[in-house]
Design an enzyme around this catalytic site. Structure first.
Site, PDB file in Angstrom:
ATOM      1  N   SER A 117       0.883  -1.092   0.096  1.00  0.00           N
ATOM      2  CA  SER A 117       0.015  -0.034  -0.038  1.00  0.00           C
ATOM      3  C   SER A 117       0.758   1.248  -0.072  1.00  0.00           C
ATOM      4  CB  SER A 117      -0.857  -0.001   1.215  1.00  0.00           C
ATOM      5  OG  SER A 117      -1.517   1.346   1.445  1.00  0.00           O
ATOM      6  N   SER A 118       0.481   2.265  -0.436  1.00  0.00           N
ATOM      7  CA  SER A 118       0.881   3.552  -0.470  1.00  0.00           C
ATOM      8  C   SER A 118       1.167   4.240   0.786  1.00  0.00           C
ATOM      9  CB  SER A 118       0.435   4.531  -1.413  1.00  0.00           C
ATOM     10  OG  SER A 118      -0.858   4.920  -1.133  1.00  0.00           O
ATOM     11  N   CYS A 119       0.710   3.487   1.745  1.00  0.00           N
ATOM     12  CA  CYS A 119       0.683   4.324   3.261  1.00  0.00           C
ATOM     13  C   CYS A 119       2.007   3.863   3.845  1.00  0.00           C
ATOM     14  CB  CYS A 119      -0.564   3.754   4.140  1.00  0.00           C
ATOM     15  SG  CYS A 119      -0.451   1.708   4.646  1.00  0.00           S
ATOM     16  N   TYR A 146      -0.257  -0.787  10.409  1.00  0.00           N
ATOM     17  CA  TYR A 146      -0.421  -1.584   9.073  1.00  0.00           C
ATOM     18  C   TYR A 146       0.843  -1.443   8.095  1.00  0.00           C
ATOM     19  CZ  TYR A 146      -2.690  -2.853   4.691  1.00  0.00           C
ATOM     20  OH  TYR A 146      -3.080  -3.235   3.345  1.00  0.00           O
ATOM     21  N   LYS A 150       3.370  -4.079   6.182  1.00  0.00           N
ATOM     22  CA  LYS A 150       3.740  -4.016   4.629  1.00  0.00           C
ATOM     23  C   LYS A 150       5.229  -3.604   4.445  1.00  0.00           C
ATOM     24  CE  LYS A 150      -0.219  -5.010   3.129  1.00  0.00           C
ATOM     25  NZ  LYS A 150      -0.481  -6.312   2.598  1.00  0.00           N
ATOM     26  N   HIS A 189     -13.385   3.853   2.018  1.00  0.00           N
ATOM     27  CA  HIS A 189     -12.631   5.087   1.537  1.00  0.00           C
ATOM     28  C   HIS A 189     -13.354   5.950   0.897  1.00  0.00           C
ATOM     29  CE1 HIS A 189      -9.581   1.738   1.943  1.00  0.00           C
ATOM     30  NE2 HIS A 189      -9.154   2.612   3.079  1.00  0.00           N
TER      31      HIS A 189
END
Length: 322
Positions: A117-119, A146, A150, A189
């Protein structure tokens, strides 16, 4: 200087395991594989195979011996869930990843794609966010657990490449949307929430829709069918240690996105913005130069993708996650 071995094409008759094949991304990848006539697809729901159980995962790999694995399974949730249960998000995602990746090593899976994920990138990363921004600053606190899980997955893949020589790769998508998304007004979202909100307003003849914030933050969105297509492309055309960003390289303001959604559902009322509510991060855009250089670019522009998603939402309204 030794020659670089070409990346082998995927064998359409080899067993392909899509972990998380019922989720937003996994289901799109499954559809893509079916469309491209892959003949030996393997998928198990969480009820059929608990990926947090190391014994069950290893038994599964021993039985089915997949030759390609797409790891799209994860415990996911919105800001509230991530912020309330960080230990669960960290622990369960680490268990899922570690079990699947370790089993893939044990049973010598030559091709694997880990999806993140881009997070994973720092909260204040320079825009657009390039792959080398990883671990250069603090993460967004609300989903730090989270994101760390990742990041551990990326390092796990890199470590397998270095230690065993398997040509595994990691891909980090931007915000995704499309068929199979979560349309809950509380937990979804921003884009699916907007679709649900405007669709309800149209059905109920509400004169005004009120959205949170000013509408000024910029966001990038990629249709999940494009994401699935990118995954297959990367499995056959990308081979390096560093994770690769997957997105459009184009962003829009939340206000522009809301206008697209209103047009797509045919809402004729007005939109107001509650500026007492927070805006969130001003901008979050991925640098996708590496992706474009690999020979892939998205094909579904946002306006058309929203139209497609609204149509899917209406056709499947009785079976949605809401």
């Amino acid at each position: 200087m030794s020659e670089i071995t070409p990346i082998p094409k995927l064998d359409k008759d080899a067993p392909v395991y899509v972990a998380g094949h019922n989720g937003l991304v996994g289901s799109a990848i499954w559809r893509q594989l079916v469309d491209k006539r892959f003949s030996n697809l393997i998928g198990r729901s969480s009820a059929e195979l608990d990926l947090t159980s190391r014994t069950l995962v290893f038994d599964f790999f021993q039985t089915y011996t997949p030759q390609v694995v797409v790891l799209a399974a994860a415990k996911v949730g919105g800001i509230l869930a991530n912020n309330t249960y960080p230990a669960n998000f960290l622990s369960e995602n680490l268990q899922i990843q570690t079990n699947v990746l370790d089993a893939a090593v044990e049973f010598k899976v030559p091709k694997l794609l880990f999806l993140g994920s881009s997070c994973i990138y720092p909260k204040y990363a320079e825009q657009p966010i390039s792959e080398d921004s990883l671990m250069t600053g603090p993460l967004e606190p609300t989903n730090e657990a989270y994101a760390l899980a990742k990041i551990a997955g990326i390092v796990h893949v890199q470590s397998v490449r270095r230690q065993y020589g398997y040509r595994w790769i990691s891909a980090m998508p931007t915000n995704l949307y499309g068929p199979g998304d979560n349309f809950s007004l509380q937990n979804s979202h921003v884009l699916p929430a907007l679709i649900r909100r405007y669709e309800n307003a149209k059905r109920n003849d509400e004169p005004v829709v009120t959205n949170w914030g000013s509408g000024s933050p910029m966001r990038e969105f990629l249709h999940v069918d494009d994401m699935a297509n990118a995954c297959l492309h990367l499995l056959e055309n990308f081979d390096r240690d560093e994770q690769i960003n997957v997105g459009t390289g184009v962003d829009h303001s939340i206000k522009e996105i809301a206008e697209m959604v209103a047009d797509a559902v045919g809402y004729q009322g007005s939109t107001e913005w509650d500026t007492t509510k927070p805006d969130g991060t001003p901008r979050k855009l991925l640098n996708v130069k590496t992706l474009h250089d690999s020979g892939w670019k998205h094909s579904i522009e946002l306006e058309r993708g929203i139209d497609m998603t609204v149509a899917w939402f209406r056709e499947n309204s009785g079976e949605l996650r809401t």
